[in-house]
Write a protein that holds these residues in place. Sequence first.
Motif, PDB file in Angstrom:
ATOM      1  N   THR A  60       0.836  -1.195   0.000  1.00  0.00           N
ATOM      2  CA  THR A  60       0.000   0.000   0.000  1.00  0.00           C
ATOM      3  C   THR A  60       0.870   1.244   0.000  1.00  0.00           C
ATOM      4  O   THR A  60       1.702   1.434   0.895  1.00  0.00           O
ATOM      5  CB  THR A  60      -0.909   0.022   1.243  1.00  0.00           C
ATOM      6  N   SER A  61       0.704   2.091  -1.017  1.00  0.00           N
ATOM      7  CA  SER A  61       1.430   3.353  -1.073  1.00  0.00           C
ATOM      8  C   SER A  61       0.651   4.416  -0.309  1.00  0.00           C
ATOM      9  O   SER A  61      -0.583   4.437  -0.333  1.00  0.00           O
ATOM     10  CB  SER A  61       1.626   3.804  -2.522  1.00  0.00           C
ATOM     11  N   VAL A  62       1.375   5.277   0.393  1.00  0.00           N
ATOM     12  CA  VAL A  62       0.723   6.319   1.180  1.00  0.00           C
ATOM     13  C   VAL A  62       1.386   7.650   0.887  1.00  0.00           C
ATOM     14  O   VAL A  62       2.536   7.727   0.447  1.00  0.00           O
ATOM     15  CB  VAL A  62       0.807   6.010   2.689  1.00  0.00           C
ATOM     16  N   ASP A  63       0.634   8.710   1.157  1.00  0.00           N
ATOM     17  CA  ASP A  63       1.147  10.066   1.038  1.00  0.00           C
ATOM     18  C   ASP A  63       1.383  10.578   2.457  1.00  0.00           C
ATOM     19  O   ASP A  63       0.440  10.823   3.207  1.00  0.00           O
ATOM     20  CB  ASP A  63       0.131  10.949   0.305  1.00  0.00           C
ATOM     21  N   LEU A  64       2.654  10.691   2.839  1.00  0.00           N
ATOM     22  CA  LEU A  64       2.966  11.110   4.209  1.00  0.00           C
ATOM     23  C   LEU A  64       2.464  12.512   4.519  1.00  0.00           C
ATOM     24  O   LEU A  64       2.330  12.887   5.678  1.00  0.00           O
ATOM     25  CB  LEU A  64       4.479  11.050   4.453  1.00  0.00           C
TER      26      LEU A  64
ATOM     27  N   ASP B  76      12.887  17.085  14.614  1.00  0.00           N
ATOM     28  CA  ASP B  76      12.746  18.538  14.563  1.00  0.00           C
ATOM     29  C   ASP B  76      12.514  19.124  15.955  1.00  0.00           C
ATOM     30  O   ASP B  76      12.093  20.261  16.102  1.00  0.00           O
ATOM     31  CB  ASP B  76      11.600  18.940  13.629  1.00  0.00           C
ATOM     32  N   GLY B  77      12.776  18.327  16.986  1.00  0.00           N
ATOM     33  CA  GLY B  77      12.611  18.806  18.354  1.00  0.00           C
ATOM     34  C   GLY B  77      11.221  18.591  18.915  1.00  0.00           C
ATOM     35  O   GLY B  77      10.989  18.820  20.105  1.00  0.00           O
TER      36      GLY B  77
ATOM     37  N   LEU C 150      10.733   9.180  15.984  1.00  0.00           N
ATOM     38  CA  LEU C 150      10.875   8.499  14.697  1.00  0.00           C
ATOM     39  C   LEU C 150      12.314   8.063  14.449  1.00  0.00           C
ATOM     40  O   LEU C 150      13.260   8.717  14.888  1.00  0.00           O
ATOM     41  CB  LEU C 150      10.425   9.414  13.557  1.00  0.00           C
ATOM     42  N   GLU C 151      12.464   6.967  13.729  1.00  0.00           N
ATOM     43  CA  GLU C 151      13.779   6.482  13.320  1.00  0.00           C
ATOM     44  C   GLU C 151      13.855   6.464  11.793  1.00  0.00           C
ATOM     45  O   GLU C 151      12.938   5.975  11.129  1.00  0.00           O
ATOM     46  CB  GLU C 151      14.032   5.063  13.845  1.00  0.00           C
TER      47      GLU C 151
ATOM     48  N   GLN D 182       7.605  17.425  10.946  1.00  0.00           N
ATOM     49  CA  GLN D 182       7.981  17.704   9.559  1.00  0.00           C
ATOM     50  C   GLN D 182       9.186  16.840   9.195  1.00  0.00           C
ATOM     51  O   GLN D 182      10.250  16.971   9.788  1.00  0.00           O
ATOM     52  CB  GLN D 182       8.329  19.176   9.379  1.00  0.00           C
ATOM     53  N   LEU D 183       8.987  15.953   8.240  1.00  0.00           N
ATOM     54  CA  LEU D 183      10.088  15.148   7.746  1.00  0.00           C
ATOM     55  C   LEU D 183      10.838  15.965   6.708  1.00  0.00           C
ATOM     56  O   LEU D 183      10.286  16.331   5.677  1.00  0.00           O
ATOM     57  CB  LEU D 183       9.574  13.843   7.114  1.00  0.00           C
ATOM     58  N   ASP D 184      12.088  16.293   7.022  1.00  0.00           N
ATOM     59  CA  ASP D 184      12.875  17.108   6.098  1.00  0.00           C
ATOM     60  C   ASP D 184      13.161  16.340   4.810  1.00  0.00           C
ATOM     61  O   ASP D 184      12.979  15.123   4.733  1.00  0.00           O
ATOM     62  CB  ASP D 184      14.209  17.508   6.737  1.00  0.00           C
TER      63      ASP D 184
END
Length: 200
Positions: free
Chosen positions: A63-67, A105-106, A113-114, A188-190
């Motif tokens: 399953t593909s997802v849009d983060l 991101d603090g 998250l890893e 926010q995932l950079d």
Amino acid sequence: MRTSLKAALAGVAGAGLLLGGAGSLAYWNDTQTENGGTIEAGTLNLLDRDCSGWVVAGSEPATSVDLLNDFLVVPGTEVSKTCTYGVKVEGVLEASLSVNDADDDGLELGSELEVTSDFSILDSVGDPSVGDAVVVTDGVGEWTFNQADTGKTLRAVITVKLPFEAGVVNNAANSLVGDGDKVALATQLDDLTVTVEQTS
């Protein structure tokens, strides 16, 4: 003066002349000239980036997802993305392969998250190159590149995971929506950057 004495004196005089009269001995030398040449810089390039969407681990079918839109994570959620890059190498060098740590991101969720990565080198038909396993330690792979790698493909599998640890309660990243003044947490995932960097 006897003849033998005269000869001896003549020999001493001759030796003095050979020494230049100053106690130094003359020497010989010779030279040969070798042709020079042009020295050119080599290259190490990643080309033709191609990345899949994010895929949820363990989903059947995949399953593909849009983060960025309406995908929610809970402990144990794992998503991955596969990127491939053409390789162009001129020269011989050792290099590290890595993906930046783009998650922390603090914020509470970001700190949990890893982000990990796995690398492999594929031959021209997309199979792993024989004997060409990339050793990955702490998310960084090591590889010795040479001209024979030109035309091969670098594959990077990037995984983002919110770990699950049975028996441990940690609500730091729990949004607890509706519980008092708590609001949904987000992070926010950079941008993820794959880096090939010469080490020697």
